[in-house]
Design a protein around this motif. Structure first.
Motif: not given
Length: 329
Positions: A254-266
């Motif tokens: 059920d690809p209707r709602f992708p979930y974005q998580f944990m963006i990180g930059v040193k």
């Protein structure tokens, strides 16, 4: 006069199923929740089926034969595997009177007396004053944002990606749909390093999420079994060291709602718009390869840099969710 009673999904009539589904739609509209359940059969098979478990309860608040709120009580675990009882409170009323607040207060007291500790989830601070009268810690506080696929400007993202590739000629960006063995240690190290800078950790009851190569291998295996894709963009320096990453989870069933998580930059690489580069690359790919409706992301309200990047790509605020850990005196 308010009353509360438990629902047994096995005993409901078709009319009661339909009524509960209608209430679910009212709550979605009030709180701007994602419309995950398209019809009453989805509601039965996906939501109500979880309350056939003896450890889980579905509770209704009613006044004059009208449902005013839905409470769920489930036995679950925090990120470190500690058992907890979680009470989630969703209220139909736009304006919540003192009588209803007092009634909910009694429910919380009763559950806290029974379990000694209780995790309580509320939305948009509507019960904040009541909750804060208890001995408590805030475990999680998150603003949820959604992004409509139709509002993604792919040509703008493509132009931005090209500009970043020129500006950051000392860096390279790569895509993967699994954290492979050759990347797993660097990925986990960056995950933990950047997590320390997240504003979530300022909350007294926050439980640190710990990712290790072994745990990531288990996640990889679980994703395969559950038919989930883990889209990950990674940025590397000229020494092939991982310096930034962004993640999206997609349920292929059920690809209707992708979930974005944990963006990180040193830290040494911050201020170079790498977060926007990661987002531009990710959402261009999602737009072109995934048949989704809305993407979802959660940020601590004080995580201004991450919120700004999400808004930049088109995310809009939906609701605030707060999880409190309550303790008996």
């Amino acid at each position: 006069m308010y009353r509360i009673y438990e629902i047994n999904p096995n005993d409901l009539t078709e009319s009661e199923f339909n009524n509960l589904y209608s209430i679910n739609c009212i709550l979605e509209h009030k709180y701007n929740f994602l419309h995950r359940l398209n019809n009453v059969n989805d509601y039965k098979n996906i939501f109500l089926s979880s309350f056939t478990n003896i450890d889980n309860q579905l509770l209704l608040i009613e006044k004059d034969s009208r449902i005013c709120g839905i409470l769920t009580l489930i036995k679950t675990f925090d990120w470190n595997g500690n058992e907890q009882h979680k009470l989630t409170i969703s209220l139909c009323e736009l304006l919540i009177d003192e009588t209803l607040v007092s009634f909910i207060d009694e429910i919380i007291k009763n559950k806290l007396d029974k379990y000694n500790e209780l995790s309580v989830v509320t939305y948009n601070n509507e019960l904040q004053q009541t909750i804060e009268k208890y001995t408590h810690k805030v475990a999680l506080r998150g603003n949820y944002y959604t992004l409509n696929k139709s509002e993604i400007d792919v040509s703008f993202l493509s132009k931005y990606i090209a500009e970043q590739e020129i500006k950051n000629s000392d860096l390279s960006i790569r895509f993967t749909d699994i954290i492979s063995e050759d990347l797993i240690e660097a990925y986990c190290n960056l995950f933990m390093e950047t997590m320390k800078d997240m504003t979530d950790v300022k909350e007294d009851g926050y439980v640190q999420y710990v990712i290790t190569p072994e745990k990531q291998r288990q996640i990889n295996e679980s994703n395969k079994k559950r038919n989930l894709s883990h889209f990950c963009y990674m940025i590397f320096n000229s020494n092939n060291e991982l310096v930034a990453k962004s993640n999206v989870s997609i349920n292929n069933n059920d690809p209707r709602f992708p979930y974005q998580f944990m963006i990180g930059v040193k830290r040494p690489y911050r201020g170079r718009n790498l977060g926007k580069w990661l987002y531009a690359s990710m959402y261009k790919r999602l737009f072109e390869t995934v048949n989704f409706e809305k993407a979802l992301v959660c940020h601590h309200p004080d995580n201004t840099p991450a919120i700004n990047v999400s808004k930049w790509v088109g995310y809009k605020f939906s609701y605030l969710e707060t999880t409190y850990n309550l303790y008996k005196h």
